[in-house]
Design an enzyme around this catalytic site. Structure first.
Site, mmCIF file in Angstrom:
data_model
loop_
_atom_site.group_PDB
_atom_site.id
_atom_site.type_symbol
_atom_site.label_atom_id
_atom_site.label_comp_id
_atom_site.label_asym_id
_atom_site.label_seq_id
_atom_site.Cartn_x
_atom_site.Cartn_y
_atom_site.Cartn_z
ATOM 1 N N LYS A 87 0.849 -1.189 0.000
ATOM 2 C CA LYS A 87 0.000 0.000 0.000
ATOM 3 C C LYS A 87 0.880 1.233 0.000
ATOM 4 O O LYS A 87 1.940 1.259 0.622
ATOM 5 C CB LYS A 87 -0.878 0.034 1.260
ATOM 6 C CG LYS A 87 -2.087 0.938 1.126
ATOM 7 C CD LYS A 87 -3.198 0.257 0.344
ATOM 8 C CE LYS A 87 -4.369 1.153 0.107
ATOM 9 N NZ LYS A 87 -5.490 0.453 -0.527
ATOM 10 N N GLY A 144 -21.772 6.429 2.147
ATOM 11 C CA GLY A 144 -20.715 6.826 1.224
ATOM 12 C C GLY A 144 -21.124 6.503 -0.202
ATOM 13 O O GLY A 144 -21.123 5.343 -0.617
ATOM 14 N N GLY A 182 -19.623 7.285 -3.061
ATOM 15 C CA GLY A 182 -18.497 7.593 -3.943
ATOM 16 C C GLY A 182 -18.534 6.693 -5.173
ATOM 17 O O GLY A 182 -19.595 6.183 -5.552
#
Ligand code: NAD
Length: 352
Positions: free
Chosen positions: A82, A186, A188
């Protein structure tokens, strides 16, 4: 020895690279949890305004571990990595400085020589990765006209809806979303698509986002809008957390009024002990690293060479994986987290 076998305490990672960008002056970190059977760790690159550098590093360590688990759970031979970029607290970056940051990160990704491949995540855009791709070829998820597999949000959302169905199957003995009350936190790129897909399958939606502009989508889908703090308390059949991680705190879980939780957000549990609280409350929680693995399956096609149809077939198998995890948890009287970790460990060992 498999990194998964090393347990969760302490530093179980292969590497943590931390730099302040030469051009931008912005801090970023790349954590490689495990190199994977093929020596390639995959993971997104996010840009978040962290309170402190230590929070950014903790996020990178946690998220890269989740990528290893995710990869193993869906039978990929890659490890987990990551990248986190600590967005400056003094407001949004100018376009020029943003390009500088992505160039700085691209130089580090290039120096890692293909041991870490990265793409879009929360807070970063396709344009960011087109800038990064000028410094390194180790970028995944670019639009098809730039040789990539495209934005993985759609296939992630497909996998999340599959997870919702599998969890409803476990909780209600019926995996259909028709007539089910589903809340989505959310709206998104992923959560918006989860809401669309659930609405198309006949779910009755309650939705929320901190961005008021998302009300337009709620209206379009005939969904009821509530404030973000209220959403987890709404009486529904299934709650789908699709914003950022850490949403399932002990307080929130105590207030949940649902039988199923399955969403896109990474690292949903504020701490691992929350999994036991969910079990005690009789709530079927689909572990996030399996529920949201569709995006990884989508971008890994660029490395492993399978097509979209195969990516969709593998993502549909998220439902089968979760059904197995739920059955294991029920039969062993354990949490779905423990069952999913055992599942990922077994698949990782089988991959060698
Ligand atoms: P996004 O940035 O497009 O959407 C996040 C949405 O959540 C935004 O609309 C934002 O306004 C909203 N939001 C943020 N904080 C909120 C809060 N406290 N309450 C309510 N709404 C809030 O990100 P995305 O790509 O849709 O990803 C969503 C989550 O899914 C992230 O945790 C991400 O790591 C995870 N995920 C995404 C993918 C992918 O393919 N994009 C894959 C796997 C996991």
């Amino acid at each position: 020895m498999s990194a998964l076998a090393d347990g969760v305490a302490g530093f179980e990672h292969r590497a943590l690279h931390v730099e302040r960008g030469e051009r931008s002056g912005v801090f970023f970190a790349i954590a490689i949890h495990a190199p994977g059977a093929d020596g390639v760790a995959l993971g997104g690159c996010r840009m978040v305004a962290y309170p402190a550098l230590s929070d950014a590093l903790a996020d990178a360590l946690r998220l890269s571990r989740a990528m290893t688990l995710k990869s193993a759970s869906v039978g990929l031979r890659h490890g987990g990595g990551k990248c986190v970029i600590a967005a400056p607290a003094d407001g949004p970056l100018s376009a020029e400085r943003r390009t500088e940051v992505m160039s700085d990160v691209g130089d580090l990704v290039e120096r890692l020589g293909g041991r870490f491949l990265t793409g879009k995540d929360a807070g970063t855009t396709t344009e960011d990765f087109l800038a990064m791709a000028k410094r390194t070829s180790h970028v995944i998820g670019l639009p098809s006209e730039h040789g990539g597999s495209g934005d993985p949000s759609g296939i992630t959302a497909f996998g999340v809806v599959t997870a919702l169905q599998a969890a409803c199957g476990e909780a209600f003995g019926d995996d259909s979303l028709a007539g089910r009350r589903v809340s989505v936190l959310g709206l998104g790129t992923v959560g918006g698509d989860v809401a669309r897909r659930a609405a198309a399958l006949g779910a009755q939606l309650v939705v929320s986002d901190i961005d008021d502009a998302k009300r337009a989508l709620a209206d379009e889908l005939g969904a009821r809008w509530v404030e973000p703090e209220q959403l987890p308390r709404e009486p529904v059949d299934a709650f789908s957390p699709c914003a950022l991680g850490g949403v399932l705190t002990r307080e929130v879980v105590a207030a949940l009024d649902c039988r199923v939780v399955a969403g896109a957000a990474n690292n949903q549990l504020a701490d691992d002990g929350v999994a036991e609280q969910l079990r005690e409350r009789g709530i079927v929680w689909a572990p996030d690293f399996i529920a949201n693995a569709g995006g990884l399956i989508g971008v890994a096609s660029e490395v492993d060479g399978y097509d979209l149809a195969e990516a969709e077939r593998r993502t549909a198998a998220i439902g089968t994986a979760l059904t197995e995890v739920f059955a294991h948890a029920r039969e062993q009287g354990t949490t779905t987290l423990a069952a999913a970790l055992a599942y990922a460990g077994a698949r990782s060992a089988a991959l060698g």
